[in-house]
Write an enzyme that holds these catalytic residues in place. Structure first.
Site, PDB file in Angstrom:
ATOM      1  NE  ARG A  58      -4.183  -2.035   1.584  1.00  0.00           N
ATOM      2  CZ  ARG A  58      -4.194  -3.258   2.077  1.00  0.00           C
ATOM      3  NH1 ARG A  58      -3.237  -3.661   2.888  1.00  0.00           N
ATOM      4  NH2 ARG A  58      -5.149  -4.101   1.760  1.00  0.00           N
ATOM      5  CD  GLU A 115       2.798 -10.765  16.767  1.00  0.00           C
ATOM      6  OE1 GLU A 115       2.238 -11.648  17.452  1.00  0.00           O
ATOM      7  OE2 GLU A 115       2.209  -9.803  16.277  1.00  0.00           O
TER       8      GLU A 115
END
Length: 182
Positions: A70, A107
């Protein structure tokens, strides 16, 4: 820009962001900026506000860098307005030719970002752009990748910053500008 015009642009942008609950996983409220792209006045408002901020804070900018995917939507428009170049920051294996890469921790794993070897030159001043700032990992890695290539990161621009995810803490060495905060 007058405060009234600024406020109107922020309201227009806000009206053109959708929320999808439980996407991509339960408990996440996904903020979708795609409606901004369908509404020319909202898209212009985003670019107007980014342009205003750049001219006020970083008039010496040489390059706008956009993070996949984006950042590619807003970055080239801002670069064109400013009369500077645009550099895509992509996931590994997406750019042709020689590249410079940087691995960073997620993560649950590792990812790699790349820019083309000739994308920036030493000392060029860069503003980095993306749609969202969440945990800050990808934005931070993008900054480090540009610095690895000896560019100077002036600041990081996003449409939306998620305050609760504290991504800005990871970017304490950089100036962060967001149009909206959730």
């Amino acid at each position: 820009m007058a405060d009234g015009a600024h406020h109107e642009k922020i309201e227009l942008i806000t009206r053109n962001i959708r929320t999808f609950p439980d996407f991509p996983v339960k408990g996440i409220n996904f903020k979708d900026v795609c409606p901004i792209l369908k509404e020319p006045s909202a898209l212009s408002a985003v670019v107007d506000l980014f342009e205003e901020q750049t001219k006020q804070s970083f008039p010496q900018v040489d390059i706008i860098a956009g993070i996949e995917a984006r950042g590619f939507l807003f970055g080239p428009l801002l670069a064109q307005r400013l009369g500077v170049g645009f550099v895509p920051v992509r996931k590994k294996g997406k750019l042709p030719g020689p590249t410079v890469s940087l691995s960073y921790a997620l993560e649950y794993g590792v990812d790699v970002l790349e820019i083309q070897e000739d994308a920036v030159t030493a000392g060029q001043k860069v503003v980095l752009i993306d749609d969202l700032l969440a945990t800050g990992g990808t934005m931070h890695a993008s900054c480090k990748l540009l610095e690895k290539h000896q560019a100077e990161v002036l600041g990081c621009f996003v449409v939306i910053k998620f305050k609760d995810l504290k991504g800005e803490e990871k970017l304490h060495d950089y100036r962060v500008f967001s149009l909206l905060q959730c």
